[in-house]
Design an enzyme around this catalytic site. Structure first.
Site, mmCIF file in Angstrom:
data_model
loop_
_atom_site.group_PDB
_atom_site.id
_atom_site.type_symbol
_atom_site.label_atom_id
_atom_site.label_comp_id
_atom_site.label_asym_id
_atom_site.label_seq_id
_atom_site.Cartn_x
_atom_site.Cartn_y
_atom_site.Cartn_z
ATOM 1 N N ASP A 53 0.832 -1.202 0.000
ATOM 2 C CA ASP A 53 0.000 0.000 0.000
ATOM 3 C C ASP A 53 0.869 1.254 0.000
ATOM 4 O OD1 ASP A 53 -2.149 -1.674 -0.033
ATOM 5 O OD2 ASP A 53 -3.162 -0.789 1.695
ATOM 6 N N ASN A 90 -3.037 -4.589 -1.273
ATOM 7 C CA ASN A 90 -4.179 -4.672 -2.193
ATOM 8 C C ASN A 90 -4.251 -3.468 -3.129
ATOM 9 O OD1 ASN A 90 -4.859 -3.151 0.193
ATOM 10 N ND2 ASN A 90 -6.977 -3.155 -0.475
ATOM 11 N N HIS A 91 -3.600 -2.364 -2.778
ATOM 12 C CA HIS A 91 -3.638 -1.191 -3.643
ATOM 13 C C HIS A 91 -2.593 -1.224 -4.748
ATOM 14 C CE1 HIS A 91 -6.650 1.612 -1.904
ATOM 15 N NE2 HIS A 91 -6.530 0.778 -0.895
ATOM 16 N N HIS A 128 -3.233 -2.919 5.646
ATOM 17 C CA HIS A 128 -4.500 -2.966 4.912
ATOM 18 C C HIS A 128 -5.620 -2.135 5.513
ATOM 19 C CE1 HIS A 128 -7.644 -4.309 2.318
ATOM 20 N NE2 HIS A 128 -8.189 -5.157 3.162
#
Length: 213
Positions: free
Chosen positions: A20, A52-53, A163
Site C-alpha cells: 500500500d 491490495n492497492h 490494509h
C-alpha cells in the site's frame, strides 16, 4: 531521504515494507520510486510486499493513476504502466527468507483469483471462524481461532499485516484504534496478530466510484 539514510545506516539489517505504497497520500509515486531505489541499492536487505492497492483496479479508483498523469502529463501512461509491471512481480508476504510469489496482477473474488482476493482483502474479527466480509464485498473475516491455527501449523509466533486504515476500526467491537500506528488484534496461545498502518489519509486524487471495495 530520512528513510534512505536510516536504511543505509542500519544496513545490513533487513527491512520489509508491507505494501500500500500508493493511493494513500499525494506522494505515492515518490514513495514507491524511493523504495525501488533502495531495493536496487541494497537488494539483499530491502523486501517490498504488494498490498491490495498495488493493482490496476485499486489505482484506477483510489487516485494513483490520476496522480501519475497529473505529475507526468502526456508521458503519464508510460510511467503508470511501468509501475503496474513492478506491482505484478511483488510478493504478497515473506516468511524468514522465503517469499510467496504470485503471477496475476488484479485479484478478484471469482474463479482462480479467489485465494489472492482472500489474502489481500480479508480482515480480522473477534468472532470465531471464517465468514464473508460483507463490509468490503470481497475477502473474509477471520477470528482468533484461525490466527491460532495458522501460527501453530506454520510454527510462527507473529503475524504482521497492514490494509486497514484507522477509520475502519471505528465501531468495530473489541478492537482498539491505531493512534500509535499499530494495534494488537489477536493475542492467542501461540502468539499475536498485529495490524500496522502508517498512511495518514487518502490523497486529493481520490476518485469516487460505484465499485465496492
Amino acid at each position: 531521504m530520512y528513510l534512505a539514510w536510516c536504511c543505509y545506516q542500519f544496513s545490513p539489517k533487513n527491512f520489509i515494507f508491507n505494501g500500500d505504497y500508493v493511493d494513500k497520500g499525494a506522494w505515492g509515486l515518490e514513495t514507491f520510486l524511493l523504495l525501488l531505489a533502495l531495493k536496487v541499492f541494497m537488494p539483499q536487505n530491502i523486501y517490498l510486499h504488494s498490498g491490495n492497492h498495488e493493482s490496476e483496479s485499486c489505482t484506477l479508483v483510489y487516485g494513483f493513476k490520476k496522480e501519475v498523469f497529473q505529475k507526468y502529463g502526456d508521458n503519464g501512461g508510460n510511467v503508470y504502466r511501468k509501475c503496474l509491471d513492478c506491482f505484478a512481480v511483488l510478493p504478497l508476504a515473506s516468511i524468514v527468507a522465503y517469499q510467496i510469489q504470485r503471477t496475476v496482477l488484479d485479484p478478484c473474488s471469482e474463479d482462480s483469483d479467489i485465494i489472492l482476493a482472500d489474502i489481500l482483502w480479508s480482515d480480522p474479527t473477534m468472532t470465531a471462524g471464517l465468514s464473508q466480509n460483507d463490509d468490503r464485498g470481497v475477502g473474509l473475516f477471520w477470528g482468533p481461532d484461525c490466527t491460532e491455527q495458522f501460527l501453530l501449523k506454520n510454527n510462527l509466533k507473529l503475524i504482521i499485516r497492514s490494509h486497514e486504515d484507522p477509520d475502519a476500526r471505528d465501531g468495530r467491537d473489541g478492537f482498539n484504534g491505531m493512534d500509535e500506528g499499530y494495534t494488537i488484534d489477536h493475542s492467542v496461545e501461540s502468539g499475536k496478530h498485529i495490524t500496522v498502518f502508517s498512511a495518514p489519509d487518502y490523497p486529493q486524487f481520490h476518485v469516487f466510484s460505484s465499485l465496492t471495495f
